[in-house]
Design a protein around this motif. Structure first.
Motif, PDB file in Angstrom:
ATOM      1  N   ASP A   1      10.843  42.502 -16.060  1.00  0.00           N
ATOM      2  CA  ASP A   1      12.098  41.987 -16.836  1.00  0.00           C
ATOM      3  C   ASP A   1      11.750  41.419 -17.941  1.00  0.00           C
ATOM      4  N   ALA A   2      10.344  41.037 -18.207  1.00  0.00           N
ATOM      5  CA  ALA A   2       9.826  40.693 -19.399  1.00  0.00           C
ATOM      6  C   ALA A   2      10.452  40.883 -20.761  1.00  0.00           C
ATOM      7  N   LYS A   3      10.830  40.052 -21.714  1.00  0.00           N
ATOM      8  CA  LYS A   3      10.639  40.671 -23.489  1.00  0.00           C
ATOM      9  C   LYS A   3       9.744  40.390 -23.408  1.00  0.00           C
ATOM     10  N   THR A   4       8.975  39.067 -23.461  1.00  0.00           N
ATOM     11  CA  THR A   4       7.695  39.219 -24.289  1.00  0.00           C
ATOM     12  C   THR A   4       6.512  38.380 -23.403  1.00  0.00           C
ATOM     13  N   ALA A   5       4.863  39.202 -23.404  1.00  0.00           N
ATOM     14  CA  ALA A   5       4.319  38.288 -22.385  1.00  0.00           C
ATOM     15  C   ALA A   5       2.963  38.344 -22.901  1.00  0.00           C
ATOM     16  N   VAL A   6       2.911  36.868 -22.939  1.00  0.00           N
ATOM     17  CA  VAL A   6       1.537  36.193 -23.892  1.00  0.00           C
ATOM     18  C   VAL A   6       0.665  35.381 -22.996  1.00  0.00           C
ATOM     19  N   TRP A   7      -0.572  36.557 -23.122  1.00  0.00           N
ATOM     20  CA  TRP A   7      -1.617  35.863 -22.064  1.00  0.00           C
ATOM     21  C   TRP A   7      -2.579  35.852 -23.038  1.00  0.00           C
ATOM     22  N   ASN A   8      -3.746  34.625 -22.290  1.00  0.00           N
ATOM     23  CA  ASN A   8      -4.764  34.129 -22.803  1.00  0.00           C
ATOM     24  C   ASN A   8      -5.421  34.093 -21.671  1.00  0.00           C
ATOM     25  N   GLY A   9      -6.870  34.496 -21.330  1.00  0.00           N
ATOM     26  CA  GLY A   9      -7.801  34.763 -20.529  1.00  0.00           C
ATOM     27  C   GLY A   9      -7.571  34.700 -18.680  1.00  0.00           C
ATOM     28  N   PRO A  10      -8.602  35.434 -18.571  1.00  0.00           N
ATOM     29  CA  PRO A  10      -8.903  36.848 -17.418  1.00  0.00           C
ATOM     30  C   PRO A  10      -8.527  35.364 -16.042  1.00  0.00           C
ATOM     31  N   LEU A  11      -8.448  36.091 -15.464  1.00  0.00           N
ATOM     32  CA  LEU A  11      -7.316  35.702 -14.150  1.00  0.00           C
ATOM     33  C   LEU A  11      -8.408  35.214 -12.768  1.00  0.00           C
ATOM     34  N   GLY A  12      -9.817  35.935 -12.647  1.00  0.00           N
ATOM     35  CA  GLY A  12     -11.165  36.026 -11.438  1.00  0.00           C
ATOM     36  C   GLY A  12     -11.629  36.043 -12.209  1.00  0.00           C
ATOM     37  N   VAL A  13     -13.404  37.114 -12.193  1.00  0.00           N
ATOM     38  CA  VAL A  13     -14.289  36.938 -12.377  1.00  0.00           C
ATOM     39  C   VAL A  13     -14.228  38.593 -12.690  1.00  0.00           C
ATOM     40  N   PHE A  14     -13.463  39.206 -13.072  1.00  0.00           N
ATOM     41  CA  PHE A  14     -13.508  40.136 -13.503  1.00  0.00           C
ATOM     42  C   PHE A  14     -14.942  40.685 -13.404  1.00  0.00           C
ATOM     43  N   GLU A  15     -15.607  40.149 -14.217  1.00  0.00           N
ATOM     44  CA  GLU A  15     -16.940  40.592 -14.586  1.00  0.00           C
ATOM     45  C   GLU A  15     -17.982  41.048 -13.605  1.00  0.00           C
ATOM     46  N   ILE A  16     -17.849  40.564 -12.642  1.00  0.00           N
ATOM     47  CA  ILE A  16     -17.943  40.524 -11.485  1.00  0.00           C
ATOM     48  C   ILE A  16     -17.643  41.461  -9.952  1.00  0.00           C
ATOM     49  N   GLU A  17     -17.476  43.039  -9.954  1.00  0.00           N
ATOM     50  CA  GLU A  17     -16.416  43.528  -8.289  1.00  0.00           C
ATOM     51  C   GLU A  17     -16.929  42.866  -7.179  1.00  0.00           C
ATOM     52  N   PRO A  18     -16.065  42.379  -6.479  1.00  0.00           N
ATOM     53  CA  PRO A  18     -14.591  42.985  -6.144  1.00  0.00           C
ATOM     54  C   PRO A  18     -14.576  42.488  -7.065  1.00  0.00           C
ATOM     55  N   PHE A  19     -13.988  42.070  -7.896  1.00  0.00           N
ATOM     56  CA  PHE A  19     -13.183  39.861  -8.428  1.00  0.00           C
ATOM     57  C   PHE A  19     -12.211  40.060  -9.814  1.00  0.00           C
ATOM     58  N   GLY A  20     -12.781  41.871 -10.304  1.00  0.00           N
ATOM     59  CA  GLY A  20     -11.825  41.653 -11.333  1.00  0.00           C
ATOM     60  C   GLY A  20     -10.670  43.005 -10.883  1.00  0.00           C
ATOM     61  N   LYS A  21     -10.842  43.448  -9.787  1.00  0.00           N
ATOM     62  CA  LYS A  21      -9.570  43.923  -8.953  1.00  0.00           C
ATOM     63  C   LYS A  21      -7.979  43.598  -9.251  1.00  0.00           C
ATOM     64  N   ASP A  22      -8.007  41.985  -9.691  1.00  0.00           N
ATOM     65  CA  ASP A  22      -6.492  41.261  -9.618  1.00  0.00           C
ATOM     66  C   ASP A  22      -6.503  42.129 -11.028  1.00  0.00           C
ATOM     67  N   THR A  23      -7.391  41.463 -11.719  1.00  0.00           N
ATOM     68  CA  THR A  23      -6.384  40.831 -12.774  1.00  0.00           C
ATOM     69  C   THR A  23      -6.667  42.644 -13.573  1.00  0.00           C
ATOM     70  N   LYS A  24      -7.611  43.324 -13.371  1.00  0.00           N
ATOM     71  CA  LYS A  24      -7.131  44.544 -14.175  1.00  0.00           C
ATOM     72  C   LYS A  24      -5.669  44.538 -13.635  1.00  0.00           C
ATOM     73  N   ALA A  25      -4.943  44.565 -11.966  1.00  0.00           N
ATOM     74  CA  ALA A  25      -3.852  44.644 -11.707  1.00  0.00           C
ATOM     75  C   ALA A  25      -2.965  44.480 -12.820  1.00  0.00           C
ATOM     76  N   ILE A  26      -3.096  42.694 -13.627  1.00  0.00           N
ATOM     77  CA  ILE A  26      -2.439  42.279 -14.153  1.00  0.00           C
ATOM     78  C   ILE A  26      -2.825  42.915 -15.621  1.00  0.00           C
ATOM     79  N   ALA A  27      -3.827  44.069 -15.682  1.00  0.00           N
ATOM     80  CA  ALA A  27      -3.627  44.176 -17.281  1.00  0.00           C
ATOM     81  C   ALA A  27      -2.929  45.757 -17.233  1.00  0.00           C
ATOM     82  N   VAL A  28      -3.100  46.154 -15.956  1.00  0.00           N
ATOM     83  CA  VAL A  28      -2.237  47.773 -16.079  1.00  0.00           C
ATOM     84  C   VAL A  28      -0.615  46.655 -16.108  1.00  0.00           C
ATOM     85  N   ALA A  29       0.181  46.084 -15.465  1.00  0.00           N
ATOM     86  CA  ALA A  29       1.283  45.681 -15.612  1.00  0.00           C
ATOM     87  C   ALA A  29       1.935  45.145 -16.991  1.00  0.00           C
ATOM     88  N   VAL A  30       0.915  44.494 -17.308  1.00  0.00           N
ATOM     89  CA  VAL A  30       1.064  43.543 -18.459  1.00  0.00           C
ATOM     90  C   VAL A  30       1.192  44.924 -18.957  1.00  0.00           C
TER      91      VAL A  30
END
Length: 120
Positions: free
Chosen positions: A30-59
């Motif tokens: 339902d969002a009209k605007t999304a402002v995102w600054n800063g990854p949500l985990g240690v996305f550079e190291i698998e498997p810790f990037g999967k949730d940041t990736k999921a947020i990127a896909v959602a946005v």
């Protein structure tokens, strides 16, 4: 021993987890605007990037105007393969936040002064 947050003592939380991904994804519907600054985990190291990736896909999949700031966040949306679906990307994380706060940016201020630029 477990910390108050549920993370065993001596361990670190390095990703946001499935419940948070679900909450963010639902909010993006339902969002009209999304402002995102800063990854949500240690996305550079698998498997810790999967949730940041999921947020990127959602946005990127939302109908919201999406604004992403900061070099690490830009890297995360690029890694997720969704950068081309983000409305605006800024590599300047700190400057990006200062602009949103309404602060004067030293590199931009002279450009806004018609006398300094010779533009009338």
């Amino acid at each position: 021993m477990v910390s108050r947050e549920g993370i065993p003592v001596g361990w670190m939380g390095v990703d946001i987890g499935p419940q948070t991904v679900k909450s963010f994804t639902n909010a993006m519907r339902d969002a009209k605007t999304a402002v995102w600054n800063g990854p949500l985990g240690v996305f550079e190291i698998e498997p810790f990037g999967k949730d940041t990736k999921a947020i990127a896909v959602a946005v990127a999949s939302s109908q919201a105007t999406s604004i992403v700031g900061g070099g690490d966040t830009v890297a995360a949306v690029n890694q997720a393969g969704v950068a081309e679906r983000i409305t605006h990307i800024s590599t300047g994380g700190g400057a990006f936040l200062e602009l949103l706060e309404g602060r004067e940016l030293p590199g931009i201020a002279p450009l806004m002064d018609p006398l300094a630029t010779g533009i009338s």
